[in-house]
Design an enzyme around this catalytic site. Sequence first.
Site, PDB file in Angstrom:
ATOM      1  N   LYS A 149       0.847  -1.197   0.000  1.00  0.00           N
ATOM      2  CA  LYS A 149       0.000   0.000   0.000  1.00  0.00           C
ATOM      3  C   LYS A 149       0.875   1.236   0.000  1.00  0.00           C
ATOM      4  O   LYS A 149       1.436   1.620   1.015  1.00  0.00           O
ATOM      5  CB  LYS A 149      -0.933   0.037   1.221  1.00  0.00           C
ATOM      6  N   GLU A 175       9.566   1.345  10.890  1.00  0.00           N
ATOM      7  CA  GLU A 175      10.589   2.333  10.521  1.00  0.00           C
ATOM      8  C   GLU A 175       9.922   3.688  10.659  1.00  0.00           C
ATOM      9  O   GLU A 175       9.093   4.061   9.823  1.00  0.00           O
ATOM     10  CB  GLU A 175      11.053   2.123   9.068  1.00  0.00           C
ATOM     11  N   CYS A 189      13.517  10.712   6.565  1.00  0.00           N
ATOM     12  CA  CYS A 189      13.458  10.251   7.954  1.00  0.00           C
ATOM     13  C   CYS A 189      14.774  10.517   8.674  1.00  0.00           C
ATOM     14  O   CYS A 189      14.793  10.749   9.868  1.00  0.00           O
ATOM     15  CB  CYS A 189      13.120   8.776   7.990  1.00  0.00           C
ATOM     16  N   GLU A 244       9.807  16.017  15.310  1.00  0.00           N
ATOM     17  CA  GLU A 244      10.143  15.868  13.892  1.00  0.00           C
ATOM     18  C   GLU A 244       9.338  16.871  13.063  1.00  0.00           C
ATOM     19  O   GLU A 244       8.115  16.892  13.127  1.00  0.00           O
ATOM     20  CB  GLU A 244       9.824  14.444  13.412  1.00  0.00           C
TER      21      GLU A 244
HETATM   22  P1  NAD Z   1       2.279   8.612   7.568  1.00  0.00           P
HETATM   23  O1  NAD Z   1       2.536   7.918   8.852  1.00  0.00           O
HETATM   24  O2  NAD Z   1       1.278   9.690   7.518  1.00  0.00           O
HETATM   25  O3  NAD Z   1       1.825   7.559   6.436  1.00  0.00           O
HETATM   26  C1  NAD Z   1       2.578   6.420   6.150  1.00  0.00           C
HETATM   27  C2  NAD Z   1       1.697   5.389   5.470  1.00  0.00           C
HETATM   28  O4  NAD Z   1       0.716   4.947   6.410  1.00  0.00           O
HETATM   29  C3  NAD Z   1       0.918   5.906   4.262  1.00  0.00           C
HETATM   30  O5  NAD Z   1       0.923   4.925   3.255  1.00  0.00           O
HETATM   31  C4  NAD Z   1      -0.481   6.092   4.817  1.00  0.00           C
HETATM   32  O6  NAD Z   1      -1.485   5.989   3.836  1.00  0.00           O
HETATM   33  C5  NAD Z   1      -0.566   4.946   5.796  1.00  0.00           C
HETATM   34  N1  NAD Z   1      -1.591   5.108   6.842  1.00  0.00           N
HETATM   35  C6  NAD Z   1      -2.141   6.238   7.327  1.00  0.00           C
HETATM   36  N2  NAD Z   1      -3.049   5.945   8.283  1.00  0.00           N
HETATM   37  C7  NAD Z   1      -3.055   4.601   8.416  1.00  0.00           C
HETATM   38  C8  NAD Z   1      -3.747   3.697   9.269  1.00  0.00           C
HETATM   39  N3  NAD Z   1      -4.642   4.110  10.155  1.00  0.00           N
HETATM   40  N4  NAD Z   1      -3.474   2.380   9.141  1.00  0.00           N
HETATM   41  C9  NAD Z   1      -2.556   1.930   8.262  1.00  0.00           C
HETATM   42  N5  NAD Z   1      -1.887   2.751   7.430  1.00  0.00           N
HETATM   43  C10 NAD Z   1      -2.120   4.065   7.509  1.00  0.00           C
HETATM   44  O7  NAD Z   1       3.717   9.100   7.077  1.00  0.00           O
HETATM   45  P2  NAD Z   1       4.051  10.066   5.884  1.00  0.00           P
HETATM   46  O8  NAD Z   1       3.594  11.440   6.239  1.00  0.00           O
HETATM   47  O9  NAD Z   1       3.574   9.452   4.614  1.00  0.00           O
HETATM   48  O10 NAD Z   1       5.662   9.984   5.893  1.00  0.00           O
HETATM   49  C11 NAD Z   1       6.450  10.750   6.710  1.00  0.00           C
HETATM   50  C12 NAD Z   1       6.903   9.975   7.926  1.00  0.00           C
HETATM   51  O11 NAD Z   1       7.550   8.771   7.537  1.00  0.00           O
HETATM   52  C13 NAD Z   1       7.925  10.725   8.749  1.00  0.00           C
HETATM   53  O12 NAD Z   1       7.644  10.611  10.109  1.00  0.00           O
HETATM   54  C14 NAD Z   1       9.235  10.034   8.422  1.00  0.00           C
HETATM   55  O13 NAD Z   1      10.239  10.176   9.384  1.00  0.00           O
HETATM   56  C15 NAD Z   1       8.780   8.644   8.253  1.00  0.00           C
HETATM   57  N6  NAD Z   1       9.776   7.874   7.482  1.00  0.00           N
HETATM   58  C16 NAD Z   1      10.532   6.935   8.129  1.00  0.00           C
HETATM   59  C17 NAD Z   1      11.501   6.229   7.422  1.00  0.00           C
HETATM   60  C18 NAD Z   1      12.347   5.177   8.096  1.00  0.00           C
HETATM   61  O14 NAD Z   1      12.879   4.320   7.389  1.00  0.00           O
HETATM   62  N7  NAD Z   1      12.518   5.180   9.411  1.00  0.00           N
HETATM   63  C19 NAD Z   1      11.687   6.471   6.075  1.00  0.00           C
HETATM   64  C20 NAD Z   1      10.909   7.443   5.457  1.00  0.00           C
HETATM   65  C21 NAD Z   1       9.943   8.132   6.174  1.00  0.00           C
END
Ligand code: NAD
Length: 488
Positions: free
Chosen positions: A170, A245, A279, A380
């Site tokens: 997804k 992650e 991230c 963050e």
């Molecule tokens: P997000 O948490 O808003 O969304 C991530 C994913 O989760 C999306 O695909 C979203 O559709 C899905 N999602 C949202 N609500 C959900 C639910 N209730 N159940 C299941 N899935 C759901 O994150 P974002 O804004 O897309 O990305 C930014 C974040 O990602 C930042 O915090 C960043 O640090 C983190 N990130 C971490 C890494 C790592 O490897 N540690 C890498 C890249 C980004």
Amino acid sequence: MLIGGERVAAASSQWLESLNPYTGNPWALIPRGAAADVDRAVIAAHTAFRGREWRGLTATARGKILHKLADLIAARADELAAIETTDNGKLILEMRAQLRYLPEWFRYYGGLADKVEGRVIPIDRPGHFNFTLEEPLGVIAAIVPWNSPLMLAAWKMAPALAAGNTFVWKPSEHSSVSALAMAPLFAEAGLPPGVVNIVTGLGSETGETLVGHPNVAKICFTGGDATGALVYQTAAKHIKPVTMELGGKSANIVFADAKLDNAVKGVVSGIFAATGQTCVAGSRALIHRSIHDEFVERFLKIASVARMGNPLEETTQVGPITTQSQYQKVLSYIDIAKQQGAKCVLGGGPAQRPELGGGWFVEPTVFTGVKPDMRIAQEEVFGPVLSVIPFDSDEEALAIANGTIYGLAAGVWTADIGRALKMAHTLEAGTVWVNTYRVSSPLSPFGGYKRSGFGRESGLLSIREFVQEKSVWIETSGADVPNPFIIR
Ligand code: NAD
């Protein structure tokens, strides 16, 4: 979407607009999947997992398919990179570099597929032979964010498929187009239908069903820690393993003995590359007080002339923020930093110039005089905002660096190998870079300490996240079964 090898619309026939962050306008439509679509995708993946076409392949044959997939991605890397840049606004140079390197994950795990070996246990029960099998888990659900859509999916997919699992992916609703563009490559590489499935849609409408689906064996999540906590709760209700992650507040620590120009460039790349939407963004620069002013001066010389513009142009150095809500969030953190008394020495607001299209641009922003407990130094932001914090001793630098809830990455800039090693041992971070920053490889494990998550992606051992060990006992002596009422 891609379900059971077929390209399908959402069952509801609804679509979502995907916006181009540079223009702020819609540029693509993606299917608005929901629970019914997730269910179909998981069932397709589960059927494929149990089917002979996939289970009957040797591990070596699976590895060869992954190599073929790597070649197919490599051939289309630039095209996929342009799609990602249009979809998430990250620089074309960055996305091209990512996509050209991404096949290496499939090659690395393709090579590893037939090296996941069980063990023969020198068992202490006479008359028995005991060995282990390393078996795939089943259907792996991968939920990924918008900032590096294909790469973060590949980090999960390559080891998952190498180990013999099937996959439901997804992507983020903000950057699904590259996943859909990649969909035809799986069949072309020779993967049977249903081994890889893609469901697009809102997290709230697809996520819960996916995480809680009885036929999903494991969830690999990359995203923010608030969403991560929701996913973890749902997974806990269904007793499912997860890897997480999550976000970070990484420190780039510059000591007085560092090669200053390299450190300056490292800190610039840590925070302004990818417009801070990474991230591992080095969003806190911890600078030894004796070089603080010179560091800031040299830093501003580069950062103040960073070219903002169309991320599809190779000369652009800072692109837009990917989503409007993220843009508002970044601006609100800038306001909070000002209110809490940090001194804004660069940027500090929206960037509005004719060459910036209609998109969501924030000026590269630098705060000095930041106290370690200010919100801008603890939370963050996920945007181009740097907090500069002076320190006087190694111990103080360490205490500040470790003084957040996160532990994803850290940078250390020093010419002293002893100091570098001490820092590497004591920093609470899943990755420590010394005199470098933001380098990754399929060979090296990546993941978080503390609230940045758990489980590792990449590296030799991460394939273990996708197998379960089965213990097989065989009675070899042919002796009669002794008293059946006593455990043997
Ligand atoms: P997000 O948490 O808003 O969304 C991530 C994913 O989760 C999306 O695909 C979203 O559709 C899905 N999602 C949202 N609500 C959900 C639910 N209730 N159940 C299941 N899935 C759901 O994150 P974002 O804004 O897309 O990305 C930014 C974040 O990602 C930042 O915090 C960043 O640090 C983190 N990130 C971490 C890494 C790592 O490897 N540690 C890498 C890249 C980004």
